[in-house]
Write a protein that holds these residues in place. Structure first.
Motif, PDB file in Angstrom:
ATOM      1  N   ASN A  16      21.563  -9.407  40.369  1.00 35.60           N
ATOM      2  CA  ASN A  16      20.399 -10.060  40.003  1.00 35.60           C
ATOM      3  C   ASN A  16      19.040  -9.493  40.012  1.00 35.60           C
ATOM      4  OD1 ASN A  16      22.145 -12.486  39.816  1.00 35.60           O
ATOM      5  ND2 ASN A  16      21.728 -13.170  41.954  1.00 35.60           N
ATOM      6  N   SER A  17      19.070  -8.759  40.983  1.00 36.18           N
ATOM      7  CA  SER A  17      17.662  -7.883  40.864  1.00 36.18           C
ATOM      8  C   SER A  17      17.517  -7.031  39.683  1.00 36.18           C
ATOM      9  CB  SER A  17      17.886  -6.986  42.302  1.00 36.18           C
ATOM     10  OG  SER A  17      16.550  -6.103  42.349  1.00 36.18           O
ATOM     11  N   GLU A  18      18.599  -6.138  39.335  1.00 33.80           N
ATOM     12  CA  GLU A  18      18.438  -5.562  38.134  1.00 33.80           C
ATOM     13  C   GLU A  18      18.090  -6.359  36.719  1.00 33.80           C
ATOM     14  OE1 GLU A  18      20.940  -2.724  35.103  1.00 33.80           O
ATOM     15  OE2 GLU A  18      22.128  -3.812  36.908  1.00 33.80           O
ATOM     16  N   LEU A  19      18.782  -7.634  36.928  1.00 37.49           N
ATOM     17  CA  LEU A  19      18.283  -8.488  35.748  1.00 37.49           C
ATOM     18  C   LEU A  19      16.641  -8.871  35.645  1.00 37.49           C
ATOM     19  CD1 LEU A  19      21.322 -11.071  35.425  1.00 37.49           C
ATOM     20  CD2 LEU A  19      20.478  -9.730  33.503  1.00 37.49           C
ATOM     21  N   LYS A  20      16.562  -9.110  37.173  1.00 34.57           N
ATOM     22  CA  LYS A  20      14.802  -9.549  37.191  1.00 34.57           C
ATOM     23  C   LYS A  20      14.049  -8.465  36.856  1.00 34.57           C
ATOM     24  CE  LYS A  20      13.659 -12.189  40.395  1.00 34.57           C
ATOM     25  NZ  LYS A  20      13.400 -12.555  41.914  1.00 34.57           N
ATOM     26  N   ASN A  21      14.165  -7.490  37.294  1.00 29.07           N
ATOM     27  CA  ASN A  21      13.172  -6.431  37.511  1.00 29.07           C
ATOM     28  C   ASN A  21      13.202  -5.367  36.341  1.00 29.07           C
ATOM     29  OD1 ASN A  21      12.227  -7.371  40.282  1.00 29.07           O
ATOM     30  ND2 ASN A  21      13.824  -6.223  41.113  1.00 29.07           N
ATOM     31  N   VAL A  22      14.572  -5.154  35.913  1.00 30.64           N
ATOM     32  CA  VAL A  22      14.615  -4.070  34.736  1.00 30.64           C
ATOM     33  C   VAL A  22      14.742  -4.875  33.195  1.00 30.64           C
ATOM     34  CG1 VAL A  22      16.069  -2.076  34.080  1.00 30.64           C
ATOM     35  CG2 VAL A  22      15.970  -2.632  36.429  1.00 30.64           C
ATOM     36  N   HIS A  23      15.521  -6.116  33.312  1.00 33.13           N
ATOM     37  CA  HIS A  23      15.702  -6.670  32.075  1.00 33.13           C
ATOM     38  C   HIS A  23      14.802  -7.730  31.790  1.00 33.13           C
ATOM     39  CE1 HIS A  23      18.748  -3.666  31.327  1.00 33.13           C
ATOM     40  NE2 HIS A  23      19.192  -3.895  32.338  1.00 33.13           N
ATOM     41  N   GLY A  24      13.712  -7.913  32.353  1.00 28.52           N
ATOM     42  CA  GLY A  24      12.781  -9.095  31.982  1.00 28.52           C
ATOM     43  C   GLY A  24      13.372 -10.470  32.269  1.00 28.52           C
ATOM     44  N   TYR A  25      14.163 -10.709  33.100  1.00 28.14           N
ATOM     45  CA  TYR A  25      14.702 -12.020  33.379  1.00 28.14           C
ATOM     46  C   TYR A  25      14.057 -12.791  34.356  1.00 28.14           C
ATOM     47  CZ  TYR A  25      18.385 -15.462  33.462  1.00 28.14           C
ATOM     48  OH  TYR A  25      19.305 -16.736  33.008  1.00 28.14           O
ATOM     49  N   ARG A  26      12.829 -12.299  34.724  1.00 24.54           N
ATOM     50  CA  ARG A  26      11.825 -12.935  35.852  1.00 24.54           C
ATOM     51  C   ARG A  26      11.160 -13.889  35.168  1.00 24.54           C
ATOM     52  NH1 ARG A  26       9.084 -10.525  40.666  1.00 24.54           N
ATOM     53  NH2 ARG A  26      10.493  -9.099  40.071  1.00 24.54           N
ATOM     54  N   ARG A  27      10.533 -13.777  33.730  1.00 23.09           N
ATOM     55  CA  ARG A  27       9.713 -14.810  33.012  1.00 23.09           C
ATOM     56  C   ARG A  27      10.300 -14.740  31.938  1.00 23.09           C
ATOM     57  NH1 ARG A  27       3.877 -15.574  34.779  1.00 23.09           N
ATOM     58  NH2 ARG A  27       4.293 -16.953  32.871  1.00 23.09           N
ATOM     59  N   ALA A  28      10.144 -15.973  31.135  1.00 23.87           N
ATOM     60  CA  ALA A  28      10.390 -16.322  29.684  1.00 23.87           C
ATOM     61  C   ALA A  28       9.377 -15.538  28.807  1.00 23.87           C
ATOM     62  CB  ALA A  28      10.615 -17.545  29.514  1.00 23.87           C
ATOM     63  N   THR A  29       9.768 -14.966  27.654  1.00 21.23           N
ATOM     64  CA  THR A  29       8.783 -14.312  26.759  1.00 21.23           C
ATOM     65  C   THR A  29       8.401 -15.251  25.772  1.00 21.23           C
ATOM     66  OG1 THR A  29      10.884 -13.405  25.488  1.00 21.23           O
ATOM     67  CG2 THR A  29       9.892 -11.948  27.352  1.00 21.23           C
ATOM     68  N   SER A  30       9.227 -16.540  25.496  1.00 22.62           N
ATOM     69  CA  SER A  30       8.656 -17.403  24.544  1.00 22.62           C
ATOM     70  C   SER A  30       8.924 -18.845  24.734  1.00 22.62           C
ATOM     71  CB  SER A  30       9.593 -17.150  23.089  1.00 22.62           C
ATOM     72  OG  SER A  30      11.081 -17.086  23.522  1.00 22.62           O
ATOM     73  N   TYR A  31       8.642 -19.788  24.383  1.00 24.39           N
ATOM     74  CA  TYR A  31       8.644 -21.226  24.787  1.00 24.39           C
ATOM     75  C   TYR A  31       9.819 -21.997  24.310  1.00 24.39           C
ATOM     76  CZ  TYR A  31       3.833 -20.780  25.386  1.00 24.39           C
ATOM     77  OH  TYR A  31       2.273 -20.189  25.844  1.00 24.39           O
TER      78      TYR A  31
END
Length: 56
Positions: A16-31
């Motif tokens: 989960n940490s790799e997804l959030k920190n490396v691959h941008g799963y922390r925030r949505a990039t579009s609506y």
């Protein structure tokens, strides 16, 4: 049962940490929910592909 499961938790937390920190799963990039679903699918696909290539 709980203690057995907590011993395995670090493996899941690392993914989960790799997804959030490396691959941008922390925030949505579009609506939109569909765009967030697509972003999530692409991030998970990328992480799985990296693991497959590492095993080969």
């Amino acid at each position: 049962y709980y203690k057995e499961k907590t011993k395995e938790r670090y493996k899941i937390e690392a993914k989960n940490s790799e997804l959030k920190n490396v691959h941008g799963y922390r925030r949505a990039t579009s609506y939109g929910i569909q765009n967030m679903e697509m972003q999530g699918a692409m991030a998970i696909f990328t992480v799985n592909l990296k693991r497959i290539l590492k095993l080969i």
